[in-house]
Scaffold this motif. Structure first.
Motif, PDB file in Angstrom:
ATOM      1  N   ASP A   1      10.169   3.730  -6.688  1.00  0.00           N
ATOM      2  CA  ASP A   1       9.079   4.062  -7.596  1.00  0.00           C
ATOM      3  C   ASP A   1       9.593   3.986  -9.033  1.00  0.00           C
TER       4      ASP A   1
ATOM      5  N   SER B   1       7.704  -4.543   0.416  1.00  0.00           N
ATOM      6  CA  SER B   1       6.838  -3.427  -0.008  1.00  0.00           C
ATOM      7  C   SER B   1       6.256  -3.640  -1.405  1.00  0.00           C
ATOM      8  N   LEU B   2       6.416  -4.827  -1.939  1.00  0.00           N
ATOM      9  CA  LEU B   2       5.829  -5.139  -3.247  1.00  0.00           C
ATOM     10  C   LEU B   2       4.299  -5.030  -3.164  1.00  0.00           C
ATOM     11  N   PRO B   3       3.664  -4.322  -4.107  1.00  0.00           N
ATOM     12  CA  PRO B   3       2.199  -4.204  -4.056  1.00  0.00           C
ATOM     13  C   PRO B   3       1.538  -5.565  -4.323  1.00  0.00           C
TER      14      PRO B   3
ATOM     15  N   LEU C   1      -1.427  -2.476  -1.609  1.00  0.00           N
ATOM     16  CA  LEU C   1      -1.009  -2.791  -0.236  1.00  0.00           C
ATOM     17  C   LEU C   1       0.329  -3.528  -0.262  1.00  0.00           C
TER      18      LEU C   1
ATOM     19  N   PHE D   1       2.349  -0.401 -11.555  1.00  0.00           N
ATOM     20  CA  PHE D   1       2.035  -0.484 -10.131  1.00  0.00           C
ATOM     21  C   PHE D   1       3.015   0.420  -9.406  1.00  0.00           C
ATOM     22  N   TYR D   2       2.495   1.519  -8.876  1.00  0.00           N
ATOM     23  CA  TYR D   2       3.352   2.433  -8.120  1.00  0.00           C
ATOM     24  C   TYR D   2       3.630   1.835  -6.750  1.00  0.00           C
ATOM     25  N   SER D   3       4.737   2.238  -6.168  1.00  0.00           N
ATOM     26  CA  SER D   3       5.034   1.819  -4.802  1.00  0.00           C
ATOM     27  C   SER D   3       5.747   2.952  -4.076  1.00  0.00           C
ATOM     28  N   SER D   4       6.196   2.669  -2.868  1.00  0.00           N
ATOM     29  CA  SER D   4       6.807   3.743  -2.079  1.00  0.00           C
ATOM     30  C   SER D   4       8.119   4.191  -2.695  1.00  0.00           C
ATOM     31  N   SER D   5       8.430   5.452  -2.467  1.00  0.00           N
ATOM     32  CA  SER D   5       9.604   6.062  -3.069  1.00  0.00           C
ATOM     33  C   SER D   5      10.410   6.769  -1.983  1.00  0.00           C
TER      34      SER D   5
ATOM     35  N   SER E   1       3.997   3.300   1.139  1.00  0.00           N
ATOM     36  CA  SER E   1       3.446   2.825  -0.131  1.00  0.00           C
ATOM     37  C   SER E   1       3.401   3.982  -1.119  1.00  0.00           C
TER      38      SER E   1
END
Lengths: 349, 349
Positions: free
Chosen positions: A85, A15-17, B16, A109-113, B111
């Motif tokens: 996150d 899930s890394l952006p 993404l 860089f935000y990501s899923s939490s 995401s």
């Protein structure tokens, strides 16, 4: 002069952006936060494979103190990569502010939490999130705020999300059953019907990982189960919308467990009004008897008013106006008690 | 037989999740959801460049009806890519459930979402999120639930997040100033001090995009500003922790605006108790005067009790026990009023 926060999301390396990859490769220092949340088995190695470099371990001492990181960021680009996150952890928020103070550019860089993923994976509406609370191993007295937060949410028909403690330094995590036992103890002190045996709870473990498990059911059942490795969280859902019930049944296969776990909350206003009504009606009946026996006749206006106000209080309660109900019930009690205080009737209540 | 939901996060193509790329490349059909949220300029083209294929536009008709997508997913892998987090939109939740019913495997890549990113970018604690509410253009009567949701959050000291309407089909979005005007109209009906001129509001536009703007200040100032293209959201923060104040000052440069925007909520209980105390004290003073003039002497116990209970009511209010305060104030009023009802003193109040 840059400090880069990158959320690796709930799935680990996958899930890394994508936009963060080049930044992570090029950064002069790369830390992986192993302190605020655990990483899935093998994900750190996978990540290092993707980036083609090894990462330093960001321990509690390093992240909370922060000075070494900020000093390094004054000279180059320091990247901090963490599960989920980045700013759910207050440690990172504080580091960020200190960077701004020192004139260091901050990029995120935000990501899923867990916040999104757990609502997505249970089918509960994220619009109904009421509170996000950390549950740490502590004495009941230190957990009153958790009790009150969940109570408030239930009263407003909202879901509360409890994140269970994970302590990297001590290799300790709070297990869901231990957490539920602590909450049960709180219930036995506060008795507002929050953490009763029937209360519906959802325990979600390792959300987003291949070994994810999510179980819903009444507290009495889930307190006996083992959920394995962290991270764990729990949701105490407010009353379910039919589409949430449907989603939980289809996604978690827990239709009957959910249907059976309906525990009503005891609102302090309602309890207080009902107690006053019962007590005052009993006293009213006693007062009428004594007035009749002693041939006192000028109290009928009072008696009728007491009855009328008690019945108003009951109606206001049903209409969802507890403030008015409390006021009216108190007024009725006062009206009647004035007779006793004036010595007009000799009675006790 | 697979339906794949992929969140593209708040940054567009650069957020993404890397694990999703191969799945998106290989899927037999690839839809980009252009309905539930707008995409930053040029991001769709960038995304198609990364994937090396063009994507179909997932319109409202296609996503809400869903049958064509599900039929395709019975034969191969259909991927749906959307801005932010996939399951914040109820359209996707519903599609997912229908897929499960038809035995289609569902896979999700979560995401970043506005929910995390806006708390991260403002420095407000995500632990204090109280409600997530959609604000759509509607008549005041249809917005009562929004008013009450924000009121409840403020009373509990929590933050509410309002997501402003975006309508792809009609090329329309609700602007923050139009939204604030709607809320101001609600205030003029409900008068609980929720959307007053002084109320602190944070307007966040295009969070995660290069053109992101976030402004904090009192409603009276922000209602006059233009914030440009969607997506927009607003936060109505509960009372700020000092670290939140510090973060807002450093990250948004809005220290004075935040300090100045302190609007107290008018709690109905507090207003009711205070009104009763004032009214009853005035009546008590009048009753004492009449009793003195008419040489009635057996009322002192009542008078003293009225005073004591009013003072208890005030104390309970200060201690944050409004239920007890209401009950005691009502009781004091009843005690005194009994004298009038019995005709012991000829007085009106």
């Amino acid at each position: 002069m840059e400090l880069l926060f990158v959320g690796a999301g709930v799935h680990g390396a996958s899930s890394l952006p994508i936009g963060a990859i080049e930044h992570l490769k090029r950064s002069s220092k790369l830390y992986v936060d192993v302190y605020t949340s655990p990483w899935p088995e093998g994900e750190l190695a996978r990540l290092e494979g993707i980036l083609g470099r090894s990462a330093l371990r960001g321990t509690r001492a390093l992240l909370e103190d922060g000075r070494a990181i900020l000093d390094e960021a004054m000279k180059g680009t320091v990247a901090i990569l963490c599960m989920g996150d980045p700013f759910t952890a207050t440690t990172h928020v504080s580091l960020r502010l200190r960077a701004i103070e020192r004139g260091i550019r901050v990029k995120t860089f935000y990501s899923s939490s867990i916040l999104n993923a757990v609502f997505g994976e249970t089918g509960l509406h994220c619009y109904k999130v009421g509170r996000v609370v950390s549950l740490i191993r502590a004495a009941p007295a230190a957990l009153v705020s958790v009790y009150m937060a969940v109570k408030d949410c239930l009263q407003l028909g909202l879901h509360s999300l409890l994140l269970l403690e994970y302590n990297y330094d001590e290799g300790y995590h709070l297990s869901p059953s231990e957490g539920l036992k602590m909450l049960q103890e709180l219930e036995s002190s506060y008795k507002m019907g929050v953490f009763t045996d029937d209360r519906l709870v959802v325990v979600a473990s390792r959300v987003g990982w291949p070994s994810q498990t999510i179980v819903a059911g009444p507290l009495r059942d889930l307190i006996r189960l083992e959920f394995g490795q962290p991270p764990h969280c729990m949701i105490f859902p407010g009353p379910l919308h039919f589409s949430e019930e449907e989603a939980m049944a289809k996604m978690l296969g827990s239709a009957s467990a959910v249907k059976d776990a309906v525990a009503e909350l005891i609102s302090p206003s309602k309890a207080m009004v009902e107690r006053t009504i019962t007590k005052t009606l009993a006293a009213l009946s006693e007062a009428r008897r004594i007035a009749h026996e002693s041939s006192v006749t000028n109290l009928e206006a009072i008696f009728e008013n007491v009855e009328a106000y008690l019945s108003d209080a009951r109606r206001f309660l049903m209409e969802g106006k507890p403030e008015l109900a409390l006021m009216e019930a108190g007024y009725a009690e006062g009206l009647l008690d004035a007779i006793r205080l004036q010595g007009t009737l000799k009675m006790t209540w």
